[in-house]
Design an enzyme around this catalytic site. Structure first.
Site, PDB file in Angstrom:
ATOM      1  N   THR A  73       0.831  -1.195   0.000  1.00  0.00           N
ATOM      2  CA  THR A  73       0.000   0.000   0.000  1.00  0.00           C
ATOM      3  C   THR A  73       0.873   1.255   0.000  1.00  0.00           C
ATOM      4  O   THR A  73       2.104   1.177  -0.115  1.00  0.00           O
ATOM      5  CB  THR A  73      -0.988  -0.026   1.195  1.00  0.00           C
ATOM      6  OG1 THR A  73      -1.939   1.031   1.044  1.00  0.00           O
ATOM      7  CG2 THR A  73      -0.260   0.126   2.534  1.00  0.00           C
ATOM      8  N   LYS A  77       3.809   1.263  -3.668  1.00  0.00           N
ATOM      9  CA  LYS A  77       3.312   0.480  -4.799  1.00  0.00           C
ATOM     10  C   LYS A  77       4.180   0.590  -6.059  1.00  0.00           C
ATOM     11  O   LYS A  77       4.248  -0.342  -6.856  1.00  0.00           O
ATOM     12  CB  LYS A  77       1.883   0.894  -5.131  1.00  0.00           C
ATOM     13  CG  LYS A  77       0.887   0.557  -4.029  1.00  0.00           C
ATOM     14  CD  LYS A  77      -0.512   1.003  -4.389  1.00  0.00           C
ATOM     15  CE  LYS A  77      -1.486   0.708  -3.262  1.00  0.00           C
ATOM     16  NZ  LYS A  77      -2.864   1.101  -3.590  1.00  0.00           N
ATOM     17  N   ASP A 113      -5.930  -2.958  -7.840  1.00  0.00           N
ATOM     18  CA  ASP A 113      -6.554  -1.648  -7.619  1.00  0.00           C
ATOM     19  C   ASP A 113      -7.413  -1.235  -8.810  1.00  0.00           C
ATOM     20  O   ASP A 113      -8.484  -0.648  -8.653  1.00  0.00           O
ATOM     21  CB  ASP A 113      -5.489  -0.570  -7.377  1.00  0.00           C
ATOM     22  CG  ASP A 113      -4.914  -0.613  -5.975  1.00  0.00           C
ATOM     23  OD1 ASP A 113      -5.617  -1.063  -5.056  1.00  0.00           O
ATOM     24  OD2 ASP A 113      -3.749  -0.207  -5.805  1.00  0.00           O
ATOM     25  N   GLY A 140       0.670   5.126  -7.197  1.00  0.00           N
ATOM     26  CA  GLY A 140       0.297   3.753  -7.530  1.00  0.00           C
ATOM     27  C   GLY A 140      -1.190   3.573  -7.683  1.00  0.00           C
ATOM     28  O   GLY A 140      -1.663   2.967  -8.659  1.00  0.00           O
TER      29      GLY A 140
END
Length: 293
Positions: A73, A77, A113, A140
């Protein structure tokens, strides 16, 4: 491929992540699925006094130390990419990884994601106009959201970031993958003018999350014709969403994306399919308990 009988030791790598709901979300789902040999632990760079630049070394050390898979996280990323042995097509395209699967000692980077945001968008704002969208945040998560928006049909995507080079890089990646999407890199100061003619805006920056209060741009630039999404989920109601709701805007909170990507990630890391609806219900329960505490 891992199964129910496999030992799963999962880690979440990030900075300032002590308030993350991911451990509870993942562990609850593992228990519901009967995965007895399952643990989910925080690997917090701040708590360990490790710089972001050392993310790759930390990840490899974690795997050597017995972790069977990792969540990645903010703000790791993109930094972690160079330390991995292989990337999925999506992770390579986005230049960002949020899931590391360990297969025969090899570290393989994935990105859920983008699919998580796409699922959240279709579920939470099914009728939203997507032609012209402004996206503050090109890290990211921002690159994943940009990819998802282009996949959903956005034809005019304007990406802003405090790092102009990073915004330009994401624009180039998206334009290469989606020739029908026109991408433009903006400065943070240019967001307000661009919102005037946009259909929606997605905050993919960390501004608004616990420890990073405020809004990614002046909320006075919002107008009732916009839909407004935020990928921040702690708090669920960010200052940006509060301002949008006050104007009557349609909004999408970060919890929707969190659950969708968590479900995809859980399945990748364990080989056992997660129940997205159950995870969404559990997240709602946790947030309600926190609100009443």
């Amino acid at each position: 491929m891992p199964t129910e009988s496999t030992t799963h030791r999962i880690g979440l790598v990030g900075a300032g992540i002590t308030t993350s709901l991911s451990p509870a979300l993942h562990s609850h789902e593992a228990a519901a699925l009967g995965l007895a040999a399952y643990s989910y632990e925080l690997i917090d760079l701040e708590a360990r006094n490790v710089s972001v630049e050392k993310t790759g070394e930390l990840v490899r050390a974690a795997v050597t130390g017995g972790f069977t898979g990792l969540n990645i996280t903010h703000p790791c990323k993109q930094v972690v990419v160079d330390a991995l042995d292989e990337l999925s097509d999506n992770a390579r395209l986005l230049g960002a990884v949020n899931t590391v699967v360990v297969e025969n000692g090899r570290l393989i980077g994935h990105n859920t994601d983008h699919s998580g945001f796409l699922t959240a968008l279709r579920r939470g704002l099914p009728d939203a106009a997507l032609d012209r969208v402004v996206l503050p945040g090109a890290g990211g998560a921002g690159s994943a959201v940009a990819y998802a928006l282009a996949a959903a049909g956005t034809t005019d995507l304007r990406i802003a970031d405090v790092d102009a080079e990073r915004a330009a890089d994401v624009c180039a990646r998206v334009a290469s993958a989606f020739p029908a999407t026109r991408t433009t890199a903006l400065t943070i100061g240019e967001i307000a003018d661009n919102l005037a003619t946009s259909d929606g805006v997605v905050n993919a920056s960390p501004i608004g999350m616990v420890g990073h209060p405020g809004t990614p741009f002046d909320p006075a630039a919002l107008h009732s014709g916009l839909w407004v999404a935020d990928i921040v989920y702690r708090p669920m109601r960010t200052e940006l969403l509060d301002a949008a709701l006050a104007l009557g805007c349609q909004v999408l909170d970060g919890g929707q994306m969190l659950v969708a990507q968590a479900s995809d990630t859980f399945t990748l890391l364990t080989g056992v399919e997660a129940d997205t609806d159950r995870m969404r219900h559990h997240l709602s329960e946790m947030l309600s308990e926190m609100a009443s505490a």
